[in-house]
Enzyme design. Structure first.
Site, short mmCIF file in Angstrom:
data_model
loop_
_atom_site.label_atom_id
_atom_site.label_comp_id
_atom_site.label_asym_id
_atom_site.label_seq_id
_atom_site.Cartn_x
_atom_site.Cartn_y
_atom_site.Cartn_z
N THR A 16 -2.26 5.35 6.83
CA THR A 16 -2.36 5.19 8.44
C THR A 16 -1.76 6.34 9.15
OG1 THR A 16 -2.46 2.85 8.26
CG2 THR A 16 -1.69 3.84 10.46
N ASP A 60 -7.05 5.65 2.03
CA ASP A 60 -6.36 4.35 2.27
C ASP A 60 -5.80 3.94 0.99
OD1 ASP A 60 -7.22 1.80 4.53
OD2 ASP A 60 -6.26 1.29 2.54
N SER A 62 -5.45 1.37 -0.27
CA SER A 62 -6.22 -0.02 -0.84
C SER A 62 -6.93 0.64 -1.99
CB SER A 62 -6.84 -0.83 0.33
OG SER A 62 -6.48 -1.13 1.29
N ARG A 247 1.92 -16.41 -11.59
CA ARG A 247 2.50 -16.45 -10.32
C ARG A 247 2.79 -17.81 -10.30
NH1 ARG A 247 0.77 -13.99 -5.51
NH2 ARG A 247 2.73 -13.63 -4.91
N GLN A 279 6.09 -16.83 -6.97
CA GLN A 279 5.43 -16.70 -5.50
C GLN A 279 6.65 -16.43 -4.72
OE1 GLN A 279 2.40 -19.32 -4.75
NE2 GLN A 279 1.87 -19.58 -7.07
N CYS A 280 7.84 -17.03 -4.71
CA CYS A 280 8.74 -16.42 -3.72
C CYS A 280 9.35 -15.09 -3.77
CB CYS A 280 10.22 -17.43 -3.78
SG CYS A 280 9.77 -19.10 -3.78
N1 ASP Z 1 -4.36 0.69 5.07
C1 ASP Z 1 -3.47 1.57 5.21
C2 ASP Z 1 -2.89 2.08 3.78
O1 ASP Z 1 -2.24 1.42 2.97
C3 ASP Z 1 -2.16 1.01 5.81
C4 ASP Z 1 -1.17 1.76 6.09
O2 ASP Z 1 -1.02 3.01 5.70
O3 ASP Z 1 0.00 1.43 6.61
O4 ASP Z 1 -3.51 3.09 3.61
#
Ligand code: ASP
Length: 353
Positions: A16, A60, A62, A247, A279-280
């Site tokens: 981001t 990104d 992800s 998990r 999972q905690c």
């Molecule tokens: N989707 C973005 C990423 O992880 C979220 C971020 O940067 O905060 O690249």
């Protein structure tokens, strides 16, 4: 060459922090690194020399893959003697995975490797990007009185807090305080001054930096839930894998259905390493504390103790390529390699890489 005494390498992967709105698709997409630097001209006021580099195509987070972790780790190893600290700009979504993976890959680290990003893009008036980036660079520059790095660790800095990288978890998509470290204190807090919690920061090792050999993706994850069916578990366990993370609930518990215990035993009989992580997000696994984890303890399931899921997964991925037998693997996995778990014997005492 500059005559600044401190040299920092700033690596941009995306996230981001450097994104802009794509009007056509009405979604945030990564933008050019140069744009980001132009938006924070104050960087030039810092008393250090900064070199920058970025992925050919910022992403990104992800889309982060283990190849990126290896590339980052190799880059740091390759440029290790030229710089005093390394700053990695990274999306927050998978920042805890990358920080954990790098902490394992970079054995015997003497220099700071600090990841940061932001919740709002740099071009937005209320963005948290400026503070996050400038303070991260200041922390990467910080020296002790003896001239050694103040924080010779892989860390995450976000919203005035510095955390050990393999102890953080992304808690919020909304708050500027996106991260927390439930099982380990903050390494530093930034106010008017930056206060370092020296008692919790690792000491620099005597040995030279050593890069981990590889990262395995031959892993699987089963999250147990009330109502989980035998068919579902069978399908998950039939996938090819060398390591499995379960998990569990609470302190390492799973439903006591005999078919589930048998299915886990069958997986172990195939030579697959099975790890129990809670999972905690606070506290951890204590196998045998409740009846609902006794069977796992007797079977020799490996405990992730109080590791985050991100640390538990990347530690599994890091240790698999060493090719240890089950007992050695369990011993090393349950030991403390990079400050990622509490109360365990140090991996070094076991002679482990
Ligand atoms: N989707 C973005 C990423 O992880 C979220 C971020 O940067 O905060 O690249």
């Amino acid at each position: 060459m500059s005559d600044h005494p401190v040299r920092i390498l700033l690596l941009y992967t995306g996230g981001t922090i450097g994104m802009v709105m794509d009007m056509e698709n009405e979604s945030l997409i990564p933008f050019d690194f140069q744009y980001l630097l132009e938006k924070i001209p104050e960087i030039r006021q810092l008393d250090c020399h900064i070199d920058t580099d970025s992925l050919d195509r910022p992403i990104d987070s992800s889309n982060i893959k283990p190849e990126h972790w290896l590339r980052l780790a190799r880059r740091i190893e390759q440029d290790y003697t030229q710089y005093d600290g390394f700053v990695i700009l990274h999306g927050s979504d998978t920042m805890a995975y990358t920080a954990s993976a790098l902490s394992f890959l970079l054995k015997n680290l003497h220099k700071p490797v600090i990841l940061t990003g932001s919740q709002l893009p740099i071009g937005v008036a209320r963005s948290d990007a400026r503070e996050n980036l400038l303070t991260t660079i200041e922390i990467a520059m910080a020296r002790r009185k003896d001239g050694l790095a103040m924080v010779p660790e892989v860390c995450v800095y976000f919203e005035y807090d510095l955390f050990r990288g393999n102890r953080v978890h992304k808690m919020s998509t909304e708050d500027f305080e996106a991260f927390n470290s439930m099982n380990y204190p903050k390494l530093a807090e930034a106010g008017v001054n930056i206060k370092f919690n020296n008692n919790y920061i690792l000491n620099p090792p005597k040995e030279a930096l050593k890069l981990g050999p590889a990262i395995s993706t031959e892993v699987g994850v089963l999250t147990v839930f009330p109502g989980i069916t035998q068919e579902f578990v069978k399908a998950v366990f039939s996938a090819p894998m060398k390591g499995l993370i379960i998990r569990s609930f609470g302190a390492g518990n799973i439903p006591m259905d005999p078919w589930l215990i048998e299915a886990i035993q069958e997986v172990m009989n195939k030579g697959i390493y099975v790890v129990d992580v809670s999972q905690c997000v606070g506290g951890g696994v204590a196998l045998g504390k409740y009846e609902a984890s006794k069977a796992l303890k007797h079977m020799g399931v490996i405990s992730a103790v109080d590791m985050t899921f991100e640390a538990a997964l990347t530690k599994l991925m890091y240790l698999l390529p060493f090719g240890f037998g089950y007992d050695d693997f369990k011993k090393y996995y349950e030991s403390d390699l990079r400050g990622e778990l509490t109360g365990a014997q140090a991996g070094k005492a076991l002679g482990l890489a």
